[in-house]
Design a protein around this motif. Structure first.
Motif, short mmCIF file in Angstrom:
data_model
loop_
_atom_site.label_atom_id
_atom_site.label_comp_id
_atom_site.label_asym_id
_atom_site.label_seq_id
_atom_site.Cartn_x
_atom_site.Cartn_y
_atom_site.Cartn_z
N HIS A 15 -22.92 45.06 3.76
CA HIS A 15 -24.21 44.35 3.82
C HIS A 15 -25.24 45.11 4.64
O HIS A 15 -25.77 44.59 5.63
CB HIS A 15 -24.01 42.94 4.37
N ASN A 16 -25.48 46.34 4.26
CA ASN A 16 -26.49 47.22 4.88
C ASN A 16 -26.04 47.82 6.20
O ASN A 16 -26.76 48.65 6.77
CB ASN A 16 -27.82 46.49 5.10
N THR A 34 -24.97 46.07 0.08
CA THR A 34 -26.20 45.48 0.56
C THR A 34 -26.09 43.97 0.72
O THR A 34 -25.10 43.35 0.32
CB THR A 34 -27.34 45.77 -0.43
N GLU A 41 -32.52 48.87 -0.32
CA GLU A 41 -31.25 48.65 0.38
C GLU A 41 -30.15 49.54 -0.19
O GLU A 41 -29.42 50.20 0.56
CB GLU A 41 -30.83 47.18 0.24
N GLN A 45 -28.11 52.88 1.64
CA GLN A 45 -26.66 52.96 1.77
C GLN A 45 -26.10 54.20 1.08
O GLN A 45 -25.18 54.85 1.59
CB GLN A 45 -26.00 51.70 1.20
#
Length: 280
Positions: A15-16, A34, A41, A45
């Motif tokens: 998640h980022n 993300t 996003e 990554q």
């Protein structure tokens, strides 16, 4: 271990985030790069993953990575930046992105001047829960016969039933909820890969093992209440497993299940370290 190559299954659900990673030859991200699945996003990554020193980077999408789902334009009409044009602009330099497909890698043999090939199959699919990407109705069998027979490492976002899927949440009857896919479990029992890397269920972070001894397969069938797994059916299946076990000696006797979801959960808020495996 000197000379060994390491599969780093650290990134099942970031998640980022950009958590620390141990060194190794293979870095695997099992989906949910993300939080909201936007172009910016995902690209951030991918740039981070590309910069890592690991020789091979394996990435699949997760249900939060909306822009990577080719149906996102129709499924998420109110969300901006999810067009096919933006998806094509993503820079995947140095990354193997697997979407229901396989890649074969050449890896060094520890202490020898030769390499060995390992086949990795990856899929982002997860049972339906809310309006997200790469989902299918939970009652549908999307797995039977899908995974290539010679798969060494399976990378999936959603875990199989009973392994890497139980986070302690209980159903109204007091039993712990089984959140994984039973059809995926049966497919893993058929293919018998050396390793499965998954994520998705935050609170189930950790390592489990499926023993392909015939008995455990039958016990799984009884617990999942699969067809023909009543007491008599289970006895027949156990005998059949013993008969056929010798015909599949080239496949591993056990499968390591790694839930690499490093993000916190409601039931497990502690920091989680990367999971690194010495893999020979």
């Amino acid at each position: 271990m000197a000379g060994a190559y390491i599969i780093t299954a650290t990134l099942g659900y970031t998640h980022n985030a950009t958590p620390p990673r141990p060194p190794g030859d293979i870095l695997i991200h099992a989906g949910d790069l993300t939080a909201h699945g936007t172009f910016d996003e995902v690209q951030a990554q991918l740039h981070w993953l590309s910069s890592q020193a690991h020789t091979h980077k394996i990435v699949i999408a997760g249900n939060h990575d909306l822009i990577l789902d080719e149906t996102s334009e129709m499924k998420f009409l109110t969300r901006e930046g999810l067009s096919a044009a933006k998806r094509k602009e993503l820079d995947w330099t140095g990354i193997h992105h697997l979407q229901n497909e396989a890649v074969s890698l050449e890896l060094p043999v520890p202490g020898e001047q030769q390499v060995q090939r390992r086949k990795i199959y990856g899929s982002p699919m997860t049972p339906e829960f809310g309006l997200w990407a790469f989902q299918y109705p939970s009652i549908r069998d999307v797995w039977t016969g899908r995974i290539p027979d010679d798969t060494d490492i399976l990378v999936v976002h959603g875990p199989p039933a009973l392994y890497g899927d139980c986070d302690g949440e209980k159903a109204p009857d007091g039993k712990v909820k089984v959140k994984g896919d039973g059809y995926l479990l049966r497919e893993i029992q058929r293919v018998r890969p050396m390793m499965v890397v998954c994520g998705h269920i935050h609170g189930a972070f950790g390592v489990a093992v499926i023993h392909h001894d015939g008995i455990e397969d039958v016990m799984n069938g009884l617990q999942m209440r699969w067809e023909d797994y009543d007491t008599l059916g289970a006895l027949k299946q156990s005998i059949w497993n013993k008969i056929t076990m010798g015909r599949n000696v080239e496949r591993p006797a056990e499968t390591l299940i790694i839930n690499a979801a490093v993000a916190p959960s409601a039931l497990r808020s502690e920091d989680k370290s990367a999971i690194a495996i010495d893999y020979h």
